[in-house]
Write an enzyme that holds these catalytic residues in place. Structure first.
Site, short mmCIF file in Angstrom:
data_model
loop_
_atom_site.label_atom_id
_atom_site.label_comp_id
_atom_site.label_asym_id
_atom_site.label_seq_id
_atom_site.Cartn_x
_atom_site.Cartn_y
_atom_site.Cartn_z
N GLY A 45 0.84 -1.18 0.00
CA GLY A 45 0.00 0.00 0.00
C GLY A 45 0.88 1.23 0.00
CD GLN A 50 3.44 5.94 2.76
OE1 GLN A 50 2.52 5.35 2.22
NE2 GLN A 50 4.41 5.30 3.40
CB CYS A 98 5.06 2.33 7.63
SG CYS A 98 4.60 3.82 6.71
CG LEU A 99 6.58 1.06 1.66
CD1 LEU A 99 6.16 1.31 0.21
CD2 LEU A 99 7.61 -0.05 1.73
CG HIS A 140 -0.71 1.14 7.32
ND1 HIS A 140 0.23 0.74 8.27
CD2 HIS A 140 -0.04 1.99 6.48
CE1 HIS A 140 1.40 1.32 8.00
NE2 HIS A 140 1.27 2.08 6.92
CD GLU A 141 -1.08 2.38 2.75
OE1 GLU A 141 -0.66 3.55 2.61
OE2 GLU A 141 -0.34 1.44 3.09
CG HIS A 144 0.16 6.83 5.46
ND1 HIS A 144 1.31 7.33 6.03
CD2 HIS A 144 0.38 5.50 5.31
CE1 HIS A 144 2.19 6.35 6.21
NE2 HIS A 144 1.65 5.21 5.79
NI NI Z 1 2.57 3.34 5.83
#
Ligand code: NI
Length: 187
Positions: A45, A50, A98-99, A140-141, A144
């Protein structure tokens, strides 16, 4: 085009996001960049903030979970202007990553099911329940887009243990093997 991912500590990750309209410039290109960027980092995701875009848009591809959860087979899509309408069911823990926070994984509790309203790439409206890993990725997304990171949701003791790692990342020292931006800590 692969875009650099913003790390923990960058102020953009905490900024409120805005809804977009169909005439948003270069939307197609942005979405394809997001997929390319997510795959280059082996993510499931990615939310627009991000990569530095403070807009209400995220993408998911959880098709890799198909073996564990057959329902994930088609879970690859774009969520535009999403609104979580309802969350229900028992909370369950999953070791999330998380990236934007490379190298850190922690257990996060989230509710089992989520009802979300969103628009697709053609800006058609949908309202749909998701559960299991799909719900988890969406939650989660979606966080963000609200300026929330999974590390905000872990218990204080665990948070203390990873504090120095988070500080490293927010100073631009990370161990990611994908492209990341130098964090902007004040803007
Ligand atoms: Ni994340």
């Amino acid at each position: 085009m692969i875009r650099p991912i913003l790390p923990y500590g960058d102020v953009i990750l905490r900024k409120p996001t805005v809804e977009i309209q169909p005439d948003f410039p270069q939307l197609k290109g942005l979405i394809s960049d997001m997929y390319e960027t997510m795959y280059s980092a082996s993510g499931v995701g990615l939310a627009a903030p991000q990569i530095g875009e403070s807009i209400r848009l995220f993408i998911v591809d959880g098709t890799g979970f198909e073996e564990d959860e057959p329902g994930m087979k088609n879970f690859k899509q774009v969520f535009i202007n999403p609104v979580v309408l309802q969350e229900e069911g028992e909370e369950w823990a999953f070791n999330e990553g998380c990236l934007s926070i490379p190298g850190v994984r922690e257990d996060v509790f989230r509710k089992a099911r989520v009802l979300i309203e969103y628009q697709d790439e053609q800006f058609a409206f949908h309202e749909k329940w998701f559960e299991g890993m799909a719900a988890r990725i969406i939650q989660h997304e979606y966080d963000h887009l609200e300026g929330i990171l999974f590390t905000d949701k872990i218990n204080p003791m665990r948070k203390k243990l990873i504090r120095s790692e988070l500080e490293h990342i927010s100073r631009g020292n990370h161990r990611a093997d994908y492209k990341m931006k130098k964090p902007l800590v004040r803007r």
